[in-house]
Design a protein around this motif. Structure first.
Motif, mmCIF file in Angstrom:
data_model
loop_
_atom_site.group_PDB
_atom_site.id
_atom_site.type_symbol
_atom_site.label_atom_id
_atom_site.label_comp_id
_atom_site.label_asym_id
_atom_site.label_seq_id
_atom_site.Cartn_x
_atom_site.Cartn_y
_atom_site.Cartn_z
ATOM 1 N N MET A 1 0.828 -1.205 0.000
ATOM 2 C CA MET A 1 0.000 0.000 0.000
ATOM 3 C C MET A 1 0.866 1.260 0.000
ATOM 4 O O MET A 1 0.471 2.297 -0.536
ATOM 5 N N GLY A 2 2.046 1.151 0.562
ATOM 6 C CA GLY A 2 2.954 2.294 0.585
ATOM 7 C C GLY A 2 3.554 2.640 -0.760
ATOM 8 O O GLY A 2 4.219 3.671 -0.903
ATOM 9 N N ARG A 3 3.326 1.804 -1.774
ATOM 10 C CA ARG A 3 3.873 2.078 -3.110
ATOM 11 C C ARG A 3 3.021 3.060 -3.905
ATOM 12 O O ARG A 3 3.498 3.653 -4.864
ATOM 13 N N PHE A 4 1.765 3.210 -3.514
ATOM 14 C CA PHE A 4 0.878 4.098 -4.276
ATOM 15 C C PHE A 4 1.257 5.557 -4.045
ATOM 16 O O PHE A 4 1.374 6.002 -2.908
ATOM 17 N N THR A 5 1.392 6.288 -5.130
ATOM 18 C CA THR A 5 1.756 7.709 -5.020
ATOM 19 C C THR A 5 0.597 8.645 -5.339
ATOM 20 O O THR A 5 0.643 9.819 -4.987
ATOM 21 N N CYS A 6 -0.426 8.138 -6.002
ATOM 22 C CA CYS A 6 -1.532 8.995 -6.442
ATOM 23 C C CYS A 6 -2.867 8.613 -5.812
ATOM 24 O O CYS A 6 -3.903 9.154 -6.215
ATOM 25 N N LEU A 7 -2.867 7.697 -4.857
ATOM 26 C CA LEU A 7 -4.116 7.207 -4.284
ATOM 27 C C LEU A 7 -4.845 8.319 -3.542
ATOM 28 O O LEU A 7 -4.271 8.977 -2.664
ATOM 29 N N ARG A 8 -6.127 8.517 -3.894
ATOM 30 C CA ARG A 8 -6.937 9.554 -3.262
ATOM 31 C C ARG A 8 -8.208 8.979 -2.631
ATOM 32 O O ARG A 8 -8.827 9.635 -1.816
ATOM 33 N N GLU A 9 -8.608 7.778 -3.054
ATOM 34 C CA GLU A 9 -9.790 7.143 -2.477
ATOM 35 C C GLU A 9 -9.442 5.731 -2.040
ATOM 36 O O GLU A 9 -8.845 4.968 -2.801
ATOM 37 N N LEU A 10 -9.854 5.390 -0.821
ATOM 38 C CA LEU A 10 -9.663 4.030 -0.307
ATOM 39 C C LEU A 10 -10.962 3.571 0.335
ATOM 40 O O LEU A 10 -11.519 4.247 1.198
ATOM 41 N N SER A 11 -11.457 2.418 -0.112
ATOM 42 C CA SER A 11 -12.651 1.816 0.478
ATOM 43 C C SER A 11 -12.284 0.434 0.987
ATOM 44 O O SER A 11 -11.799 -0.401 0.233
ATOM 45 N N MET A 12 -12.514 0.211 2.282
ATOM 46 C CA MET A 12 -12.207 -1.078 2.900
ATOM 47 C C MET A 12 -13.447 -1.634 3.595
ATOM 48 O O MET A 12 -13.382 -2.163 4.698
ATOM 49 N N GLY A 13 -14.603 -1.496 2.964
ATOM 50 C CA GLY A 13 -15.862 -1.899 3.568
ATOM 51 C C GLY A 13 -15.869 -3.333 4.058
ATOM 52 O O GLY A 13 -15.395 -4.242 3.380
ATOM 53 N N SER A 14 -16.385 -3.536 5.281
ATOM 54 C CA SER A 14 -16.545 -4.856 5.895
ATOM 55 C C SER A 14 -15.221 -5.572 6.127
ATOM 56 O O SER A 14 -15.172 -6.799 6.165
ATOM 57 N N SER A 15 -14.160 -4.815 6.276
ATOM 58 C CA SER A 15 -12.867 -5.394 6.641
ATOM 59 C C SER A 15 -12.640 -5.171 8.134
ATOM 60 O O SER A 15 -12.986 -4.117 8.671
ATOM 61 N N LEU A 16 -12.080 -6.141 8.813
ATOM 62 C CA LEU A 16 -11.864 -6.026 10.252
ATOM 63 C C LEU A 16 -10.601 -5.214 10.513
ATOM 64 O O LEU A 16 -9.487 -5.718 10.418
ATOM 65 N N LEU A 17 -10.813 -3.931 10.826
ATOM 66 C CA LEU A 17 -9.680 -3.028 11.032
ATOM 67 C C LEU A 17 -9.595 -2.539 12.471
ATOM 68 O O LEU A 17 -8.933 -1.543 12.751
#
Length: 493
Positions: free
Chosen positions: A280-296
């Protein structure tokens, strides 16, 4: 209202054979409006000829089918006509089958030839389609079959290769469509039609098939990866994520219904999670993240710290967030950049309320879209949050469905929200006053499944409508319709 130019264009297209004959004499500046009118009115003969003889290097649906000076109708907000879509594809096929030497003798031959057909941006509302419209699944299938056919035709021909056309599309794939879409992507490598995917949505697709598709996509084109119902788990994610991370221009990553393993910690599970974070640290342009129903639970800080840039859209629905997760998010650089926030399904009624209020205060200056469905917010919690909520001056959408709010609470929300000039949509729950014999506090499942008193709710609707009229806010939609596709996509904000 339509302009005189629009009305004249519509009249010209009434007789399609005559209109096709007239195209060589018309100035090319009219072609964009001709395309919109032909697409709108299903003038398929003209539409096919327009694509066949298009005089510009780019033919973009997003540019041509939007609201314009001549016509306020925005066709991108409607499901596209099957006839019109098929006519566009047939026109493109005819263009590729026209030899260059012959094309050069055509009256419509211009300095530029078509290089890019951009079919992205079509409505994808997930609603069952009628026979006269084309869903995104249908569009994907039609374009894929065309690419395969073009490669097969090219293999059988001996003449000079036509000038290739890049076809930009949003692709939807499931188990049923995977095989021919994979074949289309493979074929497009050497085909006159070069398939370029902007947004990929894969539903219920095995891990190996997902990886195979990702390997075939152009790294320079992909904007969004959306994986749904894939039951990946951390092990599956650790296999897929390096193939996603190679898309350096990726702006949106949506991982729906990922089965987290955090409730059964293991050495392998922790290793997989650490590897996922590293990727995940490789993304340089990520502006939206959806992690629905993930145990965080208790892990949100680890995830967000790995990201190189602040997010503008964060969806954490049903992620079992803890107070410390919300506190970290409120203090992080992401909070002050958020335009869209979805915390649905997280209980915000107890110890999470104060951290949530801190997060809302941190995001108030930028927040446009707030989704709080099924968050156990009763009147007490809502009223305590209102002073902070109304500071979200740019808020356009507020989702509160499935919360145990009373009519009194809704009226107080309406009165206070008058100061939010940008607010356009409030999706509210059926007030608890409209149910009979509710347990307290009522579980979300009861609110969603129990019957309501229709007479009481009709009075509620009438009263809310009168309050909106009295406050000069009749343009604001207050509704209980959670299936109306009112929630905005991040890229449309």
């Amino acid at each position: 209202m339509h302009t005189l130019v629009f009305l004249s264009t519509r009249q010209v297209l009434q007789c399609q054979p005559a209109a096709c004959q007239a195209l060589p004499q018309l100035p090319r500046e009219l072609f964009p409006l001709l395309f919109k009118v032909a697409f709108m009115d299903k003038k398929t003969v003209v539409l096919r000829e327009l694509v066949h003889t298009w005089p510009f290097p780019l033919l973009s649906f997003q540019q041509l089918l939007q609201e314009c000076a001549h016509c306020s109708r925005a066709l991108l907000q409607e499901r596209p006509s099957t006839e019109s879509m098929q006519a566009v594809i047939l026109g493109l096929t005819a263009r590729l089958h026209t030899p260059e030497a012959e094309a050069g003798t055509q009256p419509l031959c211009r300095k530029h030839t078509l290089r890019v057909l951009d079919m992205t941006g079509l409505l994808d509302d997930g609603v069952e389609q009628d026979p006269g419209t084309m869903s995104m699944w249908d569009c994907t299938a039609a374009v894929a079959r065309t690419c395969i056919a073009q490669q097969q035709d090219r293999a059988a021909e001996c003449g000079p290769a036509p000038v290739p056309v890049e076809v930009r599309v949003d692709l939807r794939v499931n188990r049923a469509s995977y095989a021919f879409l994979r074949e289309a992507l493979r074929s497009s490598v050497g085909s006159p039609l070069r398939l370029c995917c902007r947004d990929l949505r894969a539903e219920d697709l095995p891990m190996r098939n997902t990886v195979a598709l990702l390997q075939l996509l152009d790294a320079g084109c992909l904007r969004r990866v959306d994986l749904r119902f894939n039951n990946l788990g951390l092990r599956g994610l650790s296999v897929i994520i390096p193939h996603v991370a190679r898309f350096q221009h990726l702006a949106s990553l949506r991982l729906h219904y990922v089965h987290g393993d955090s409730r059964q910690p293991s050495v392998d599970g922790e290793d997989n999670f650490r590897y996922f974070l590293a990727q995940m640290g490789r993304f340089t342009c990520l502006r939206e993240l959806s992690m629905g129903s993930s145990l965080l639970s208790g892990r949100l800080d680890q995830l967000l710290r790995t990201l190189q840039s602040p997010l503008e859209s964060l969806e954490l629905a049903f992620c079992a967030l803890l107070p410390e997760d919300l506190r970290f998010l409120a203090r992080s650089p992401h909070a002050t950049h958020l335009k869209k926030l979805d915390l649905s399904g997280n209980d915000l009624s107890g110890s999470q309320l104060a951290p949530f209020q801190g997060l809302l205060q941190a995001a108030a200056a930028t927040l446009l879209h707030l989704e709080l469905t099924e968050c156990q917010l009763a009147d007490t919690q809502l009223l305590a949050t209102l002073p902070i909520l109304i500071r979200c001056a740019s808020l356009r959408y507020l989702g509160l469905y499935g919360n145990p709010l009373s009519m009194a609470g809704l009226k107080e929300l309406l009165r206070n929200s008058v100061v939010q000039a940008e607010l356009r949509t409030v999706v509210h729950p059926f007030p608890v006053d409209c149910y009979e014999g509710l347990p307290w506090p009522p579980p979300a499942s009861v609110l969603l499944e129990a019957s309501i008193n229709e007479e009481k709710f009709a009075r509620v609707e009438a009263e809310l409508h009168q309050l909106l009229l009295a406050s000069g806010r009749a343009h604001v939609l207050w509704t209980t319709d959670i299936y109306g596709r009112l929630a905005a996509d991040y890229f449309s904000l």
